[in-house]
Enzyme design. Structure first.
Site, short mmCIF file in Angstrom:
data_model
loop_
_atom_site.label_atom_id
_atom_site.label_comp_id
_atom_site.label_asym_id
_atom_site.label_seq_id
_atom_site.Cartn_x
_atom_site.Cartn_y
_atom_site.Cartn_z
N ASP A 20 -7.70 -5.46 -8.38
CA ASP A 20 -6.64 -4.94 -7.05
C ASP A 20 -7.33 -5.06 -5.95
O ASP A 20 -8.69 -4.70 -5.83
CB ASP A 20 -6.45 -3.45 -7.49
CG ASP A 20 -5.62 -2.65 -6.40
OD1 ASP A 20 -4.86 -3.36 -5.79
OD2 ASP A 20 -5.30 -1.44 -6.63
N ASP B 49 -1.02 -8.11 -4.70
CA ASP B 49 -2.25 -7.81 -4.53
C ASP B 49 -2.93 -7.22 -5.51
O ASP B 49 -4.15 -6.91 -5.69
CB ASP B 49 -2.76 -7.00 -3.41
CG ASP B 49 -2.11 -5.59 -3.16
OD1 ASP B 49 -1.14 -5.60 -3.95
OD2 ASP B 49 -2.82 -4.82 -2.56
N GLU B 50 -2.28 -7.01 -6.82
CA GLU B 50 -2.90 -6.56 -8.07
C GLU B 50 -2.30 -7.04 -9.27
O GLU B 50 -1.09 -7.46 -9.33
CB GLU B 50 -2.75 -4.97 -8.21
CG GLU B 50 -1.42 -4.19 -8.12
CD GLU B 50 -1.37 -2.76 -8.41
OE1 GLU B 50 -2.25 -2.32 -9.21
OE2 GLU B 50 -0.75 -2.20 -7.73
#
Lengths: 379, 419
Positions: B25, B119-120
């Protein structure tokens, strides 16, 4: 019936019959050849109702008569015979005895009256006393006709349900010119040849199987001329003592003219042999199901590549004269292989490409009357 | 990069890992990208997002977080908490560009990468021991590779189950790496508040608390029959999770079951609003682009609408309508046509606050031979040609560079990838 016949003449007739007789054996008599003996000739005929052959062979006949015998078994017997002569004789019942030297065979004949022979050329010629309005004659060199068949027949659709694509289209696109075109809906192969005196209204679809047999027949007499007759229902060729006839395929051939691109954005010249060899190598890793292969054009190079997720990948670059933005398009490798094979060895191939979804065009300066159009594949 | 704040017990070695799952993350992703691109913002309290009426903070730098600013907080509140903060609007294309690089960094470790958002992502590292070493070494390598490629910091949690990996990466932030060996999962979860569990939202939490369940340990010790009675299948699922058992595998994009795009409108819209139509067109195009990029096609299309009339507790009535196609598609025009057709059949006189489109029943795009004849085949080739051109332009200039006519919707509100 009782006769003696030369082994080699009978063998070549039976050989031709092998390609025609019904293989699936749904109608037993269609698996047989008809042998009709007169005093000095025998007529050998085979048909599957779509395509028929009939040939006359000199023989020595003691008793005229007719029998039908299993085409494949008779072929094997004559092929394996070691004598120059084979004799056939009707026995009691429907039995037929075949002798070659000291070997003796007995086969059952099916009633020759039930044999559904195609109309013979002789009958047709008699019937056509005045100029038959429905008949077109194409007089053409056997070798020329062979080339035309070879450069189109591979593009015929193997899908028998698309019957209007299941043969080669024959037509007269301009006076004194004959054209053959074939398509399976994905590619189109087309060839023109001069044919003085030829003219024809509309076109005819000739079945693949009939043309294959015709091709085999012409192989034996490649130097001479031949005549292809097209009638309302049938087309036939009489070559020497042998005749091949075929039923025309019903249905309308698609408007192939509309799919021929007028121009291509990119043109590259590549040696036929180099392209064919590279295609064969690269196709090793195209998938069995789709045969996908990629052509990438970059500055002065043409690269063929393929990927098989399970097995690996292949690529090969050929030097070509090309400038422009790099660009790549997928094709069925088989479609390219067959077209390149159809072009004469040692000649050059011009490849015309536009984009990932527009047809590619394959031509050769060696034969400007040959044209191959092939749709790409999204890989 | 700051020093690794690795905290773990080193005794996992004796228990074999049934699966090695990493959750990676990015730290304060959007804010970090802004600070990366503009050195003047580094070290400042930076708040990204939320200039609109319903604006919320999409990302806050750690400097801003020190003032209590959090993602998803209304912008107005962030202004109060951090009046000297620098507020910037988001630049989705730039974030997406960097996200692609991050994704490709993840994919250098395993093909099984399940993105949860830009983003993860989960990474299935099972069986990569010989390539990347122990889970700890692999985690270090992932952090290094992401930093090398993007200059950004990622936090990583590694555990034998998904749920624990996600909690670990969160606990490890900022710039952390936590590895939890098998056999320690239950012990690790025990003291954590029950809302840490994935799937425990506001409503479920209140009901769990009512039942006297506050920690994950409380849940793990509960009577499964009671849980099943009160919460149905969710109860059984939560009980398993609380005991450290999470059967869910990491599912890569190319193995996924569906794709979705949705967005909440600034103003509630009537069903016949132009803006709704343009939004659905944009969603259709975005979905098709993603399908083509992943080389899959979808057979079923679902329209999802959230009505503006609140049900209380922050919930709104949800309407979904689905239709299956005869053949799978990756064409934006076709997805949009179906979605608009479904919209026309909703037939309610209500306003909506959210609209989304989902596609399911996926199949791998098989090679397709184009045909020579037939008008529909020519049309198919034209569609294919248009889509190729669209994808090329998008690849070069970003997804706002080109849209079909009518699809100005993306100006309305940035769409969110929901699956």
């Amino acid at each position: 019936m009782e006769l003696k016949v030369g082994r080699s003449a009978l063998l070549s007739g039976l050989n031709l019959a092998q390609g025609i007789v019904e293989r699936r054996n749904t109608v037993p008599i269609l698996g047989n050849v008809l042998i009709e003996a007169s005093e000095s000739w025998l007529a050998l005929a085979a048909t599957d109702l779509e395509v028929g052959m009939r040939t006359r062979i000199a023989c020595e006949s003691a008793h005229p008569g007719a029998v039908t015998l299993n085409a494949h078994k008779l072929f094997e017997i004559v092929r394996e015979a070691e004598t120059d002569e084979v004799s056939l004789r009707s026995l009691d019942g429907d039995w037929v005895e075949i002798r070659c030297g000291r070997a003796r065979f007995k086969m059952m004949s099916l009633d020759p009256r039930t044999f559904p022979a195609m109309p013979t050329a002789a009958e047709k010629a008699d019937a056509a006393a005045p100029a038959d309005a429905g008949r077109t004659e194409l007089n053409i060199g056997a070798k020329v006709l062979t080339t035309m068949i070879d450069r189109t027949i591979f593009a015929v659709s193997p899908d028998e349900t698309r019957y209007n694509l299941s043969g080669v289209y024959l037509e007269c696109p301009a006076p004194d010119t004959v054209r053959m075109a074939a398509t399976d809906g994905h590619r189109l192969s087309m060839i023109d040849r001069p044919a003085p005196g030829f003219s024809m209204k509309g076109g005819a679809i000739l079945p693949r199987k009939g043309l294959n047999e015709l091709r085999r027949l012409l192989d034996g007499s490649i130097e001479g001329d031949t005549m292809l007759c097209v009638e309302a229902q049938l087309a036939w060729v009489l070559q020497g003592n042998t005749e091949i006839s075929m039923r025309r395929v019903e249905g309308e051939f698609p408007d192939y003219r509309g799919v021929i691109p007028k121009t291509s954005r990119y043109q590259v010249a590549v040696g036929r042999d180099a392209l064919l060899a590279a295609l064969k190598r690269t196709a090793i890793f195209s998938s069995e199901r789709y045969h996908g292969i990629r052509i990438t054009l970059a500055t002065n190079s043409l690269t063929l590549s393929s990927t098989s997720p399970e097995l690996g990948e292949a690529s090969e670059t050929i030097d070509v004269d090309f400038t422009g933005d790099e660009f790549s398009v997928g094709f069925n490798a088989t479609y390219l292989l067959q077209a390149a094979s159809a072009v004469s060895p040692e000649s050059e191939i011009m490849l015309g490409l536009t984009d990932e979804v527009s047809p590619g065009v394959l031509t050769t300066p060696e034969d400007s009357a040959f044209l191959y159009v092939v749709m790409p594949m999204r890989l | 990069m700051r020093g690794e704040s690795t905290s773990m017990k080193q005794n996992w070695g004796d228990a074999p890992w049934p699966a090695v799952i990493a959750h990676a993350d990015m730290d304060a992703f959007y804010a970090a990208v802004e600070q990366l691109d503009n050195p003047a913002l580094r070290g400042k309290a930076l708040i990204v997002g939320g200039s609109s009426r319903r604006g919320v903070v999409t990302s806050a730098s750690y400097e801003a977080r020190a003032y209590g600013v959090r993602a998803a907080m209304p912008t107005a509140q962030a202004h109060k908490l951090c009046p000297h903060g620098i507020f910037v609007p988001g630049r989705m294309e730039r974030y997406a560009e960097i996200a692609r690089e991050i994704r490709s960094a993840f994919e250098s470790f395993t093909p099984v990468v399940e993105p949860l958002s830009l983003d993860e992502a989960f990474l299935d590292l099972t069986g990569t021991q010989r390539l990347f070493g122990s889970p700890l070494e692999a985690g270090r390598a992932i952090k290094r590779e992401v930093h090398r490629r993007t200059g950004l910091v990622v936090s990583v949690g590694i555990a034998p189950v998904k749920m624990a990996a996600k909690i670990l990466s969160d606990l490890s932030k900022p710039d952390g790496l936590l590895v939890l060996g098998p056999g320690l999962v239950r012990e690790f979860l025990e003291p954590l508040p029950v809302e840490r569990l994935w799937g425990v939202g506001r409503v479920t939490l209140a009901r769990l608390n009512q039942a006297g369940i506050r920690s994950i340990g409380d849940l793990a010790r509960s009577d499964p029959a009671m849980l099943a009675g009160r919460f149905g299948s969710l109860g059984a699922h939560l009980f398993e999770l609380a005991n450290g058992r999470d059967p869910r595998a990491v599912v890569a994009d190319w193995q996924r079951k569906s794709y979705g795009e949705e967005n909440t409108f600034e103003h509630d819209l009537k069903l016949d609003a132009d803006q709704l139509r343009t939004t659905l067109i944009a969603h259709g195009e975005a979905l098709a682009r993603r399908l083509r990029a992943d080389q899959v096609r979808a057979r079923t299309i679902t329209l999802k609408l959230k009505l503006a009339r609140p049900l209380g507790g922050g919930r709104y009535p949800l309407i979904t309508r689905s239709q299956s196609l005869r053949g799978a598609t990756d064409d934006g025009a076709e997805i949009t046509r179906v979605a608009l057709g479904l919209l026309a059949r909703v037939g309610r006189d209500e306003k909506i606050r959210l609209a989304g489109v989902q596609v399911h029943n996926l199949e791998r795009s098989e090679p397709a031979q184009f045909g020579l004849f037939g008008p529909e085949r020519i049309a198919a080739a034209k569609h294919a040609r248009l889509n190729i051109a669209l994808d090329q332009v998008t690849e070069r200039f970003g997804h706002r560079a080109i849209t079909r006519g009518l699809a100005r919707a993306e100006k309305a509100a940035p769409s969110t990838r929901i699956k």
